[in-house]
Structures are given as C-alpha cells and as structure tokens.
Motif scaffolding. Structure first.
Motif, PDB file in Angstrom:
ATOM      1  N   ALA A 181      16.088   9.451  -7.832  1.00 18.90           N
ATOM      2  CA  ALA A 181      15.884  10.293  -6.653  1.00 18.90           C
ATOM      3  C   ALA A 181      15.207   9.549  -5.513  1.00 18.90           C
ATOM      4  N   ARG A 182      14.517   8.475  -5.824  1.00 17.22           N
ATOM      5  CA  ARG A 182      13.762   7.731  -4.807  1.00 17.22           C
ATOM      6  C   ARG A 182      14.218   6.280  -4.732  1.00 17.22           C
ATOM      7  N   LEU A 183      15.504   6.074  -4.540  1.00 19.34           N
ATOM      8  CA  LEU A 183      16.054   4.711  -4.492  1.00 19.34           C
ATOM      9  C   LEU A 183      15.476   3.880  -3.365  1.00 19.34           C
ATOM     10  N   ASP A 184      15.088   4.505  -2.253  1.00 20.68           N
ATOM     11  CA  ASP A 184      14.477   3.771  -1.156  1.00 20.68           C
ATOM     12  C   ASP A 184      13.181   3.097  -1.605  1.00 20.68           C
ATOM     13  N   LEU A 185      12.346   3.833  -2.316  1.00 19.51           N
ATOM     14  CA  LEU A 185      11.080   3.297  -2.809  1.00 19.51           C
ATOM     15  C   LEU A 185      11.312   2.273  -3.923  1.00 19.51           C
ATOM     16  N   VAL A 186      12.298   2.522  -4.759  1.00 23.39           N
ATOM     17  CA  VAL A 186      12.636   1.597  -5.844  1.00 23.39           C
ATOM     18  C   VAL A 186      13.040   0.241  -5.271  1.00 23.39           C
ATOM     19  N   ARG A 187      13.884   0.248  -4.253  1.00 15.74           N
ATOM     20  CA  ARG A 187      14.324  -1.009  -3.630  1.00 15.74           C
ATOM     21  C   ARG A 187      13.172  -1.714  -2.931  1.00 15.74           C
ATOM     22  N   PHE A 232       7.622   4.927 -12.685  1.00 15.56           N
ATOM     23  CA  PHE A 232       9.015   5.113 -12.287  1.00 15.56           C
ATOM     24  C   PHE A 232       9.836   5.306 -13.554  1.00 15.56           C
ATOM     25  N   SER A 233      10.535   6.443 -13.635  1.00 15.25           N
ATOM     26  CA  SER A 233      11.294   6.812 -14.828  1.00 15.25           C
ATOM     27  C   SER A 233      12.720   7.175 -14.460  1.00 15.25           C
ATOM     28  N   SER A 234      13.550   7.303 -15.483  1.00 15.44           N
ATOM     29  CA  SER A 234      14.905   7.821 -15.308  1.00 15.44           C
ATOM     30  C   SER A 234      15.165   8.841 -16.415  1.00 15.44           C
ATOM     31  N   ALA A 235      16.180   9.646 -16.223  1.00 19.98           N
ATOM     32  CA  ALA A 235      16.426  10.782 -17.113  1.00 19.98           C
ATOM     33  C   ALA A 235      16.736  10.374 -18.553  1.00 19.98           C
ATOM     34  N   PHE A 236      17.460   9.290 -18.747  1.00 18.91           N
ATOM     35  CA  PHE A 236      17.914   8.928 -20.091  1.00 18.91           C
ATOM     36  C   PHE A 236      17.122   7.781 -20.693  1.00 18.91           C
ATOM     37  N   CYS A 237      15.899   7.601 -20.262  1.00 21.82           N
ATOM     38  CA  CYS A 237      15.059   6.488 -20.697  1.00 21.82           C
ATOM     39  C   CYS A 237      14.123   6.956 -21.808  1.00 21.82           C
ATOM     40  N   ALA A 238      14.358   6.497 -23.033  1.00 20.32           N
ATOM     41  CA  ALA A 238      13.509   6.898 -24.164  1.00 20.32           C
ATOM     42  C   ALA A 238      12.081   6.344 -24.047  1.00 20.32           C
ATOM     43  N   ARG A 268       0.856  -1.186   0.000  1.00 20.93           N
ATOM     44  CA  ARG A 268       0.000   0.000   0.000  1.00 20.93           C
ATOM     45  C   ARG A 268       0.890   1.234   0.000  1.00 20.93           C
ATOM     46  N   LEU A 269       0.595   2.159  -0.896  1.00 19.57           N
ATOM     47  CA  LEU A 269       1.362   3.392  -1.027  1.00 19.57           C
ATOM     48  C   LEU A 269       0.435   4.578  -0.821  1.00 19.57           C
ATOM     49  N   GLY A 270       0.822   5.478   0.057  1.00 17.30           N
ATOM     50  CA  GLY A 270       0.032   6.673   0.313  1.00 17.30           C
ATOM     51  C   GLY A 270       0.589   7.882  -0.397  1.00 17.30           C
ATOM     52  N   ALA A 271      -0.173   8.958  -0.351  1.00 18.14           N
ATOM     53  CA  ALA A 271       0.244  10.201  -1.002  1.00 18.14           C
ATOM     54  C   ALA A 271       1.525  10.732  -0.383  1.00 18.14           C
ATOM     55  N   ASP A 272       1.722  10.515   0.917  1.00 13.15           N
ATOM     56  CA  ASP A 272       2.929  11.010   1.585  1.00 13.15           C
ATOM     57  C   ASP A 272       4.186  10.336   1.061  1.00 13.15           C
ATOM     58  N   ARG A 273       4.108   9.050   0.729  1.00 13.94           N
ATOM     59  CA  ARG A 273       5.279   8.331   0.223  1.00 13.94           C
ATOM     60  C   ARG A 273       5.515   8.582  -1.257  1.00 13.94           C
ATOM     61  N   LEU A 274       4.455   8.860  -1.993  1.00 19.00           N
ATOM     62  CA  LEU A 274       4.589   9.064  -3.439  1.00 19.00           C
ATOM     63  C   LEU A 274       4.886  10.510  -3.809  1.00 19.00           C
ATOM     64  N   GLY A 275       4.583  11.429  -2.920  1.00 20.57           N
ATOM     65  CA  GLY A 275       4.848  12.834  -3.207  1.00 20.57           C
ATOM     66  C   GLY A 275       3.794  13.484  -4.079  1.00 20.57           C
ATOM     67  N   ALA A 318      -5.425   9.453 -11.532  1.00 18.84           N
ATOM     68  CA  ALA A 318      -4.287  10.370 -11.472  1.00 18.84           C
ATOM     69  C   ALA A 318      -3.041   9.673 -12.007  1.00 18.84           C
ATOM     70  N   HIS A 319      -2.122  10.459 -12.545  1.00 25.84           N
ATOM     71  CA  HIS A 319      -0.840   9.941 -13.035  1.00 25.84           C
ATOM     72  C   HIS A 319       0.272  10.636 -12.267  1.00 25.84           C
ATOM     73  N   LEU A 320       1.107   9.847 -11.592  1.00 23.12           N
ATOM     74  CA  LEU A 320       2.258  10.373 -10.866  1.00 23.12           C
ATOM     75  C   LEU A 320       3.519   9.788 -11.477  1.00 23.12           C
ATOM     76  N   GLU A 321       4.500  10.635 -11.723  1.00 22.89           N
ATOM     77  CA  GLU A 321       5.785  10.164 -12.234  1.00 22.89           C
ATOM     78  C   GLU A 321       6.844  10.363 -11.161  1.00 22.89           C
ATOM     79  N   ILE A 322       7.618   9.311 -10.912  1.00 22.61           N
ATOM     80  CA  ILE A 322       8.646   9.344  -9.879  1.00 22.61           C
ATOM     81  C   ILE A 322       9.997   9.100 -10.535  1.00 22.61           C
ATOM     82  N   ASP A 323      10.966   9.949 -10.219  1.00 20.38           N
ATOM     83  CA  ASP A 323      12.330   9.773 -10.710  1.00 20.38           C
ATOM     84  C   ASP A 323      12.972   8.646  -9.895  1.00 20.38           C
ATOM     85  N   ALA A 324      13.266   7.543 -10.548  1.00 18.79           N
ATOM     86  CA  ALA A 324      13.794   6.366  -9.858  1.00 18.79           C
ATOM     87  C   ALA A 324      15.126   6.657  -9.176  1.00 18.79           C
TER      88      ALA A 324
END
Length: 137
Positions: A91-97, A57-63, A38-45, A83-89
């Motif tokens: 920047a959020r390595l804790d959530l990625v792991r 989950f995206s990265s800067a050089f990902c086409a 379960r992911l809340g708004a506080d963890r997703l930003g 809703a659509h939320l984009e997270i920079d992978a």
C-alpha cells in the motif's frame, strides 16, 4: 568427470551463499544510506513513540511478518515510550522505494526525532531489537 566438478562447484557456491544469507537475515544493523533519513508521523500514518519507534514493513502473505509483529509488539509493551507501527509495503510503495525496502519483514528503529538509527531485514530476535533500542534512546 568435468560435469561432476562443475556440479560440486555450483553446490559449494550455493551453500556458501545460503550460509551468508542466513547469517545476515534478521540482524539489526546500521546502514550508511539510512543516515539523515527522518520520518514523521504524517508520513508513517501513526504517532511516534516518546523514546523510540519500531516501524515494520510487512506484506499480506509473509509468514515471518506475523512473528515479527508479535516480537515487536512485546518489545513495545515492555519498554516504556516505544511505539510499534506496521506498514503494508504494497500500500505504501512510495515509502518502500524511498527507503530501499527490498524484502519483508523489514524493521526500522527510529529515535525520538524520527531518524532511522538501525535496520533489520528478516525476522529479528527480541534481544537484538532491545539492544538497538538502547542505542536509539
């Protein structure tokens, strides 16, 4: 002659792996390990949607991430309460792991309570995302 047989065997194995990888990429599916996440708004930003949320989950050089952003934005605009939320992978390595994100783009489909319902690795098709939203609502 043995070298030729080894070469043919390696090419066949690599081709089989490539076909399998291509077929699985972008498919929206259920993962047993996602149950109960379960992911809340506080963890997703960002705020969750009233009916469902598409988390990318995206990265800067990902086409493929740019095309995925466009697809998910269109779906969120078409379907009310999504809703659509984009997270920079990076920047959020804790959530990625924690979520086991292995490549970008990875899309998580969350229901209205923030539970992970579906997951897609690679660029998903619009029709698959819409179908997954039908199951999340």
């Amino acid at each position: 002659m043995t070298g030729l047989l080894v070469c043919v065997g390696v090419l066949a194995a690599a081709s089989a792996y490539g076909v399998l990888h291509q077929r699985r990429s972008g498919r929206v599916r259920v993962r047993v390990r996602d149950e109960g996440q379960r992911l809340g708004a506080d963890r997703l930003g960002g705020e969750l949607g009233e009916r469902a949320t598409l988390v990318q989950f995206s990265s800067a050089f990902c086409a493929p991430c740019r095309a995925t952003r466009r697809i998910l934005g269109e779906v969120a605009g078409m379907v009310p309460g999504v809703a659509h939320l984009e997270i920079d992978a990076e920047a959020r390595l804790d959530l990625v792991r924690e979520l086991g994100i292995l490549k970008t783009p990875t899309v998580l489909v969350l229901d209205q309570d923030g539970r992970v319902v579906r997951r897609a690795t690679g660029q998903p098709r619009k029709a698959d995302v819409i179908a997954a939203l039908g199951e999340a609502v």
